[in-house]
Scaffold this motif. Structure first.
Motif, PDB file in Angstrom:
ATOM      1  N   ILE A   1      -4.744 -44.840   3.484  1.00 50.06           N
ATOM      2  CA  ILE A   1      -4.672 -44.845   2.018  1.00 50.06           C
ATOM      3  C   ILE A   1      -4.720 -43.437   1.431  1.00 50.06           C
ATOM      4  O   ILE A   1      -4.164 -43.173   0.367  1.00 50.06           O
ATOM      5  N   MET A   2      -5.346 -42.494   2.137  1.00 52.12           N
ATOM      6  CA  MET A   2      -5.434 -41.103   1.667  1.00 52.12           C
ATOM      7  C   MET A   2      -4.185 -40.286   1.994  1.00 52.12           C
ATOM      8  O   MET A   2      -4.051 -39.168   1.531  1.00 52.12           O
ATOM      9  N   GLY A   3      -3.305 -40.834   2.816  1.00 47.23           N
ATOM     10  CA  GLY A   3      -2.098 -40.102   3.181  1.00 47.23           C
ATOM     11  C   GLY A   3      -2.370 -38.953   4.141  1.00 47.23           C
ATOM     12  O   GLY A   3      -1.706 -37.924   4.101  1.00 47.23           O
TER      13      GLY A   3
ATOM     14  N   ASP B   1       1.715 -34.078   7.035  1.00 54.98           N
ATOM     15  CA  ASP B   1       1.179 -32.728   7.250  1.00 54.98           C
ATOM     16  C   ASP B   1       1.848 -31.724   6.313  1.00 54.98           C
ATOM     17  O   ASP B   1       1.185 -30.869   5.727  1.00 54.98           O
ATOM     18  N   LEU B   2       3.156 -31.846   6.161  1.00 52.56           N
ATOM     19  CA  LEU B   2       3.884 -30.927   5.279  1.00 52.56           C
ATOM     20  C   LEU B   2       3.411 -31.110   3.831  1.00 52.56           C
ATOM     21  O   LEU B   2       3.147 -30.132   3.140  1.00 52.56           O
ATOM     22  N   LYS B   3       3.309 -32.364   3.366  1.00 54.22           N
ATOM     23  CA  LYS B   3       2.893 -32.642   1.985  1.00 54.22           C
ATOM     24  C   LYS B   3       1.470 -32.135   1.708  1.00 54.22           C
ATOM     25  O   LYS B   3       1.176 -31.657   0.643  1.00 54.22           O
ATOM     26  N   ARG B   4       0.596 -32.282   2.695  1.00 50.38           N
ATOM     27  CA  ARG B   4      -0.792 -31.899   2.524  1.00 50.38           C
ATOM     28  C   ARG B   4      -0.922 -30.375   2.418  1.00 50.38           C
ATOM     29  O   ARG B   4      -1.830 -29.868   1.770  1.00 50.38           O
ATOM     30  N   ASN B   5      -0.005 -29.656   3.043  1.00 48.22           N
ATOM     31  CA  ASN B   5      -0.081 -28.189   3.033  1.00 48.22           C
ATOM     32  C   ASN B   5       0.589 -27.578   1.820  1.00 48.22           C
ATOM     33  O   ASN B   5       0.665 -26.365   1.706  1.00 48.22           O
ATOM     34  N   PHE B   6       1.079 -28.422   0.923  1.00 48.62           N
ATOM     35  CA  PHE B   6       1.708 -27.888  -0.302  1.00 48.62           C
ATOM     36  C   PHE B   6       0.796 -28.037  -1.484  1.00 48.62           C
ATOM     37  O   PHE B   6       0.051 -28.932  -1.640  1.00 48.62           O
TER      38      PHE B   6
END
Length: 141
Positions: free
Chosen positions: A23-25, A136-141
């Motif tokens: 749920i947290m992505g 991982d990519l979305k979280r690092n933006f």
């Protein structure tokens, strides 16, 4: 914070590997491998998973040639995703899946999974790798 889960797909001619985020992505978990029987039935099965898991976004692996162009397999995936998007109303993003199946295979071999068992889970694991790369990519933006 997301208000739903993200589904990752590895779409092939015979099977569709399915993964869903928490749920947290943050993490991707393998859900199932759908045996393809026809576009309509395949989409119905995916819709059931979408409803059950409260998915509000889909990321599909997009097979590209090594030079970055989209070949016949990539076009098939795009067409299937257009249908899926029409049927579900859920936006679909594409993720370059080059080498995701290779990475899945390597992971299974390193885990000493026997060849006949690898076949059963490789598409689902490829879907996990596709979705995890996206998360991982979305979280690092």
């Amino acid at each position: 914070m997301l208000d739903g889960r993200i589904m990752g797909l590895d779409i092939g001619d015979k099977t569709i590997g399915v993964a869903v985020s928490d749920i947290m992505g943050i993490t991707a978990q393998g859900v199932t491998t759908v045996r393809r029987v026809g576009k309509k039935k395949d989409i119905e099965e995916l819709k059931a998973i979408i409803k059950e898991r409260q998915v509000n976004k889909i990321v599909s692996g997009l097979p590209k040639n090594m030079n970055g162009t989209i070949g016949p397999q990539g076009e098939k995936v795009q067409k299937f995703c257009e249908l899926l998007q029409e049927e579900t109303g859920i936006a679909i993003e594409f993720w370059d899946e080059r080498l995701s199946t290779v990475a899945a295979e390597r992971t299974l071999i390193e885990g000493n999974v026997r060849r006949e068992n690898r076949k059963k889970v490789i598409d689902m694991l490829a879907a996990v790798i596709i979705l995890q790369g996206y998360l991982d990519l979305k979280r690092n933006f």
